[in-house]
Scaffold this motif. Structure first.
Motif, PDB file in Angstrom:
ATOM      1  N   GLN A   1     -17.735   5.353   6.497  1.00 15.43           N
ATOM      2  CA  GLN A   1     -17.236   6.704   6.712  1.00 15.43           C
ATOM      3  C   GLN A   1     -18.339   7.578   7.300  1.00 15.43           C
ATOM      4  OE1 GLN A   1     -15.937   8.585   3.141  1.00 15.43           O
ATOM      5  NE2 GLN A   1     -15.369  10.499   4.150  1.00 15.43           N
ATOM      6  N   VAL A   2     -18.032   8.191   8.422  1.00 16.64           N
ATOM      7  CA  VAL A   2     -19.001   9.055   9.092  1.00 16.64           C
ATOM      8  C   VAL A   2     -19.112  10.383   8.354  1.00 16.64           C
ATOM      9  CG1 VAL A   2     -19.459  10.372  11.183  1.00 16.64           C
ATOM     10  CG2 VAL A   2     -18.652   8.005  11.344  1.00 16.64           C
ATOM     11  N   GLN A   3     -20.330  10.801   8.111  1.00 16.86           N
ATOM     12  CA  GLN A   3     -20.567  12.103   7.485  1.00 16.86           C
ATOM     13  C   GLN A   3     -21.773  12.773   8.123  1.00 16.86           C
ATOM     14  OE1 GLN A   3     -20.778  11.331   3.130  1.00 16.86           O
ATOM     15  NE2 GLN A   3     -19.080  12.774   3.008  1.00 16.86           N
ATOM     16  N   LEU A   4     -21.630  14.062   8.347  1.00 17.71           N
ATOM     17  CA  LEU A   4     -22.731  14.927   8.736  1.00 17.71           C
ATOM     18  C   LEU A   4     -22.713  16.075   7.742  1.00 17.71           C
ATOM     19  CD1 LEU A   4     -22.248  15.105  12.615  1.00 17.71           C
ATOM     20  CD2 LEU A   4     -24.022  13.841  11.387  1.00 17.71           C
ATOM     21  N   VAL A   5     -23.765  16.179   6.956  1.00 19.42           N
ATOM     22  CA  VAL A   5     -23.807  17.178   5.893  1.00 19.42           C
ATOM     23  C   VAL A   5     -24.945  18.152   6.178  1.00 19.42           C
ATOM     24  CG1 VAL A   5     -24.023  17.581   3.424  1.00 19.42           C
ATOM     25  CG2 VAL A   5     -22.880  15.511   4.257  1.00 19.42           C
ATOM     26  N   GLU A   6     -24.552  19.384   6.488  1.00 24.59           N
ATOM     27  CA  GLU A   6     -25.543  20.423   6.766  1.00 24.59           C
ATOM     28  C   GLU A   6     -25.934  21.153   5.492  1.00 24.59           C
ATOM     29  OE1 GLU A   6     -22.530  20.838  10.330  1.00 24.59           O
ATOM     30  OE2 GLU A   6     -22.408  20.555   8.149  1.00 24.59           O
ATOM     31  N   SER A   7     -27.130  21.698   5.514  1.00 26.41           N
ATOM     32  CA  SER A   7     -27.594  22.534   4.402  1.00 26.41           C
ATOM     33  C   SER A   7     -28.649  23.499   4.941  1.00 26.41           C
ATOM     34  CB  SER A   7     -28.177  21.691   3.279  1.00 26.41           C
ATOM     35  OG  SER A   7     -29.306  20.971   3.722  1.00 26.41           O
ATOM     36  N   PHE A  27     -22.983   5.850  10.710  1.00 27.01           N
ATOM     37  CA  PHE A  27     -23.135   5.403  12.100  1.00 27.01           C
ATOM     38  C   PHE A  27     -24.623   5.186  12.363  1.00 27.01           C
ATOM     39  CE2 PHE A  27     -24.707   9.409  13.941  1.00 27.01           C
ATOM     40  CZ  PHE A  27     -24.303  10.346  12.993  1.00 27.01           C
ATOM     41  N   ILE A  28     -24.921   4.569  13.497  1.00 26.90           N
ATOM     42  CA  ILE A  28     -26.315   4.275  13.834  1.00 26.90           C
ATOM     43  C   ILE A  28     -26.939   5.537  14.413  1.00 26.90           C
ATOM     44  CG2 ILE A  28     -27.886   2.804  15.141  1.00 26.90           C
ATOM     45  CD1 ILE A  28     -25.674   0.681  15.142  1.00 26.90           C
ATOM     46  N   PHE A  29     -27.631   6.259  13.577  1.00 26.46           N
ATOM     47  CA  PHE A  29     -28.140   7.590  13.909  1.00 26.46           C
ATOM     48  C   PHE A  29     -28.983   7.579  15.182  1.00 26.46           C
ATOM     49  CE2 PHE A  29     -29.187  11.863  12.852  1.00 26.46           C
ATOM     50  CZ  PHE A  29     -30.530  12.048  13.134  1.00 26.46           C
ATOM     51  N   SER A  30     -29.834   6.594  15.325  1.00 24.08           N
ATOM     52  CA  SER A  30     -30.762   6.571  16.461  1.00 24.08           C
ATOM     53  C   SER A  30     -30.071   6.331  17.799  1.00 24.08           C
ATOM     54  CB  SER A  30     -31.844   5.516  16.237  1.00 24.08           C
ATOM     55  OG  SER A  30     -31.259   4.249  16.055  1.00 24.08           O
ATOM     56  N   ASP A  31     -28.798   5.998  17.781  1.00 23.03           N
ATOM     57  CA  ASP A  31     -28.026   5.794  19.022  1.00 23.03           C
ATOM     58  C   ASP A  31     -27.388   7.077  19.525  1.00 23.03           C
ATOM     59  OD1 ASP A  31     -26.677   2.423  18.459  1.00 23.03           O
ATOM     60  OD2 ASP A  31     -28.641   3.136  19.146  1.00 23.03           O
ATOM     61  N   TYR A  32     -27.533   8.156  18.770  1.00 27.90           N
ATOM     62  CA  TYR A  32     -26.807   9.383  19.060  1.00 27.90           C
ATOM     63  C   TYR A  32     -27.727  10.537  19.430  1.00 27.90           C
ATOM     64  CZ  TYR A  32     -22.438   7.425  17.334  1.00 27.90           C
ATOM     65  OH  TYR A  32     -21.307   6.667  17.180  1.00 27.90           O
ATOM     66  N   VAL A  33     -27.298  11.294  20.440  1.00 26.24           N
ATOM     67  CA  VAL A  33     -27.904  12.588  20.711  1.00 26.24           C
ATOM     68  C   VAL A  33     -27.446  13.539  19.606  1.00 26.24           C
ATOM     69  CG1 VAL A  33     -27.999  14.538  22.295  1.00 26.24           C
ATOM     70  CG2 VAL A  33     -27.931  12.194  23.191  1.00 26.24           C
TER      71      VAL A  33
END
Length: 122
Positions: A1-7, A27-33
């Motif tokens: 499950q994809v998650q982006l959690v801001e704080s 997801f593979i973080f280093s593959d993404y801008v």
């Protein structure tokens, strides 16, 4: 499950500083801008800053240049935004964005966090 959690969003006085963080998973973080956007009430979401997959060549909106710094740590799957010299016009909800993977014959994904509110007021 994809998650982006801001704080890190908060109420801060003009001239103050904040550090926003976004932790990614699924997801593979280093593959993404990675980018930060913001949305003022009643306006379209706008780009604040972005950073390439390796952390080089950060890009800033004119309103952010000289005051904000974006960085990423691929080992910790995090992207941060340090905001200095904040002004009331920086008041907005700030969103973390992941776009990728990039490459020929690849349809990139576009992931968003839920946002963290920043209020600059005395």
């Amino acid at each position: 499950q994809v998650q982006l959690v801001e704080s890190g969003g908060d109420l801060v006085q003009p001239g103050g500083s904040l550090r926003l963080s976004c932790v990614a998973s699924g997801f593979i973080f280093s593959d993404y801008v990675m980018s930060w956007y913001r949305k003022h009430p009643g306006k379209e979401r706008e780009l604040v800053a972005s950073i390439t997959r390796t952390g080089g060549r950060p890009h800033y909106a004119d309103s952010s240049k000289g005051r904000f710094t974006i960085s990423r740590d691929n080992a910790k799957n995090t992207v941060s935004l340090v905001m200095n010299s904040l002004i009331p016009e920086d008041t907005a909800v700030y969103y973390c964005n992941a776009f990728g993977p990039l490459g020929p014959e690849v349809s990139p994904n576009d992931y968003w966090g839920q946002g963290t509110p920043v209020t600059v007021s005395s």
